[in-house]
Design a protein around this motif. Structure first.
Motif, PDB file in Angstrom:
ATOM      1  N   GLU A 185      -5.560  -5.159   0.987  1.00  0.00           N
ATOM      2  CA  GLU A 185      -5.327  -3.725   1.176  1.00  0.00           C
ATOM      3  C   GLU A 185      -6.327  -3.122   2.146  1.00  0.00           C
ATOM      4  OE1 GLU A 185      -5.325   0.333  -1.508  1.00  0.00           O
ATOM      5  OE2 GLU A 185      -4.053  -1.339  -2.146  1.00  0.00           O
ATOM      6  N   THR A 186      -7.581  -3.545   2.072  1.00  0.00           N
ATOM      7  CA  THR A 186      -8.585  -3.054   3.026  1.00  0.00           C
ATOM      8  C   THR A 186      -8.240  -3.502   4.443  1.00  0.00           C
ATOM      9  OG1 THR A 186     -10.305  -3.103   1.318  1.00  0.00           O
ATOM     10  CG2 THR A 186     -11.043  -3.028   3.613  1.00  0.00           C
ATOM     11  N   VAL A 187      -7.764  -4.726   4.580  1.00  0.00           N
ATOM     12  CA  VAL A 187      -7.339  -5.232   5.892  1.00  0.00           C
ATOM     13  C   VAL A 187      -6.229  -4.342   6.458  1.00  0.00           C
ATOM     14  CG1 VAL A 187      -6.181  -7.143   7.079  1.00  0.00           C
ATOM     15  CG2 VAL A 187      -8.027  -7.618   5.455  1.00  0.00           C
TER      16      VAL A 187
ATOM     17  N   MET B 140       0.836  -1.190   0.000  1.00  0.00           N
ATOM     18  CA  MET B 140       0.000   0.000   0.000  1.00  0.00           C
ATOM     19  C   MET B 140       0.876   1.248   0.000  1.00  0.00           C
ATOM     20  SD  MET B 140      -3.125   0.985   2.575  1.00  0.00           S
ATOM     21  CE  MET B 140      -2.162   1.342   4.021  1.00  0.00           C
ATOM     22  N   LYS B 141       0.483   2.247  -0.778  1.00  0.00           N
ATOM     23  CA  LYS B 141       1.244   3.489  -0.828  1.00  0.00           C
ATOM     24  C   LYS B 141       0.723   4.477   0.215  1.00  0.00           C
ATOM     25  CE  LYS B 141       2.972   3.479  -5.561  1.00  0.00           C
ATOM     26  NZ  LYS B 141       3.084   4.236  -6.831  1.00  0.00           N
ATOM     27  N   LEU B 142       1.664   5.097   0.925  1.00  0.00           N
ATOM     28  CA  LEU B 142       1.298   6.048   1.969  1.00  0.00           C
ATOM     29  C   LEU B 142       2.159   7.299   1.884  1.00  0.00           C
ATOM     30  CD1 LEU B 142       0.848   3.821   5.160  1.00  0.00           C
ATOM     31  CD2 LEU B 142      -0.935   5.033   3.921  1.00  0.00           C
TER      32      LEU B 142
ATOM     33  N   GLN C  31     -16.988  -0.044   6.635  1.00  0.00           N
ATOM     34  CA  GLN C  31     -15.769   0.037   7.445  1.00  0.00           C
ATOM     35  C   GLN C  31     -15.937   0.977   8.637  1.00  0.00           C
ATOM     36  OE1 GLN C  31     -15.873   0.238   4.135  1.00  0.00           O
ATOM     37  NE2 GLN C  31     -14.600  -1.458   3.374  1.00  0.00           N
ATOM     38  N   GLU C  32     -16.655   2.060   8.449  1.00  0.00           N
ATOM     39  CA  GLU C  32     -16.897   2.987   9.556  1.00  0.00           C
ATOM     40  C   GLU C  32     -17.774   2.336  10.619  1.00  0.00           C
ATOM     41  OE1 GLU C  32     -16.473   6.595   6.339  1.00  0.00           O
ATOM     42  OE2 GLU C  32     -18.465   6.062   7.107  1.00  0.00           O
TER      43      GLU C  32
END
Length: 408
Positions: free
Chosen positions: A262-264, A1-3, A348-349
């Motif tokens: 990626e969601t994890v 994942m890009k941050l 997710q929220e």
């Protein structure tokens, strides 16, 4: 994942400044000013590219272990520290800070930069190292850190510049080496120095050190997330380990519900960051074991809005920011800080709201023992029946963590 790692560290520096302002009364934006002055000086000494980015991160995080030091070494008795100078002479928080940054994603070798950032040029610092034994970045940060504390107030004037000159006249050769002082004067004329303004500080810093998106592994993401979480959890032992607990629960629940990797990863990061806004809440409220007064509860509720604000400065982070900051919203619109309703809250929220409640109920704190899984889930079910949280997700929490406990 890009941050946006630099943006994350800048957000972290804001959180650290909130804690420092409460504990030792430094001015706001202290870490960012230290970072801006540091990269300006280093640029005149030939430092560029990824090395300059790493210096910016070290400067932003130079006092990352201050709250940890106060808790672990002083047993949370802040009264043992009466003036800022006493903290500056202590090497313990430097050692803790050096350890804390070991797993962060640096481009270059920054060994001993945090460890020796309070060493004086003449060897009179905490570890007795002279300037020739100390990394350049540590020497630069030391200069900028103490300069900011000694000379900079909210409004810079010609009198401030005179104070700076007098400060260096007294300290060159003892606290600071001539090479760094000379580079400071190359980087800053009076006019340049007086332009350091809180309103423009972000732009000035990022003009010097452009932010880039970095591809991070899950291990690196967890290292960054844990770094943030520890800042919040060390601020108050009453909530110690809560943020990491929420992160772990968020990751497990996301995997159980079948989300992609990626969601994890994003859920873990959001969980670790969800309470970052608590750094702006006084410990007299965070650590009150009894019921909060109405006024205290209103102050406590602000922490979610502070989380939203702190995380808003990170590029391409809106999704994770919202998952983190909306953890006290309710489906019926009675939550906080924004009073969002079911149609405005995504899966997710809703998950984050459930795992935050579950973790808070099941973890032990100094004033209570953690609840059993069954009792916590009964409370979640009751809250779902009232229309506050998502009933399907509450049921998934029961199945996910009930199974996890049986397997364990």
């Amino acid at each position: 994942m890009k941050l946006d790692v630099l943006g994350l560290m800048a957000a972290c520096s804001y959180a650290l400044d909130c804690v420092e302002a409460e504990l030792v009364h430094v001015t706001n934006n202290h870490a960012k000013r230290v970072a801006y002055m540091s990269v300006s000086i280093a640029g005149k000494m030939g430092v560029a590219g990824e090395s300059l980015q790493d210096l910016a991160v070290c400067a932003l995080l130079h006092d990352n272990a201050l709250t940890q030091y106060i808790q672990e070494e002083l047993h949370n008795d802040i009264s043992q520290i009466t003036v800022t100078n006493k903290i500056q002479q202590l090497g313990a928080h430097c050692s803790l800070g050096e350890r804390n940054i070991q797993s962060l994603p640096f481009h270059t070798n920054v060994t001993d930069v945090i460890l020796y950032h309070h060493e004086n040029a003449d060897g009179s610092g905490p570890f007795g190292k002279k300037w020739t034994e100390v990394p350049l970045f540590a020497r630069i940060i030391h200069l900028c850190d103490l300069l900011d504390i000694a000379c900079i107030s909210r409004r810079l004037t010609a009198e401030t510049w005179e104070k700076v000159q007098h400060f260096f006249q007294k300290t060159e050769g003892t606290m600071f080496d001539k090479e760094c002082v000379k580079a400071f004067y190359k980087a800053f004329s009076e006019q340049d120095f007086l332009m350091i303004d809180d309103d423009n500080l972000d732009k000035m810093l990022w003009d010097k050190v452009p932010r880039i998106m970095q591809e991070l592994s899950l291990g690196q993401i967890k290292a960054v997330a844990n770094f943030f979480a520890n800042i919040v959890d060390y601020k108050s032992p009453f909530t110690s380990t809560h943020s990491i607990g929420v992160a772990d629960c968020a990751e497990k629940l996301a995997r159980y519900m079948g989300f992609d990797e990626e969601t994890v990863e994003k859920m873990y990061l959001a969980g670790a960051l969800h309470d970052i806004g608590k750094v702006a809440i006084g410990n007299e409220i965070l650590e009150k074991p009894g019921k909060l007064t109405d006024e205290e509860f209103q102050d406590m509720k602000h922490h979610a809005a502070y989380s939203y604000y702190i995380l808003s400065g990170i590029e391409d982070f809106e999704e994770i920011r919202d998952w983190a900051a909306f953890h006290h919203e309710r489906l019926d619109g009675t939550g906080y800080p924004f009073g969002k309703t079911a149609s405005e809250l995504n899966t997710q929220e809703r998950m984050m709201a459930c795992v935050d409640i579950y973790q808070a109920l099941t973890e032990s704190r100094p004033y209570k023992n953690g609840m059993s899984h069954e009792k916590a889930c009964a409370i979640l079910t009751d809250m779902a029946d009232k229309g506050w949280i998502d009933a399907d997700i509450a049921a998934d929490v029961d199945k996910c963590f009930g199974t996890a406990r049986i397997i364990a």
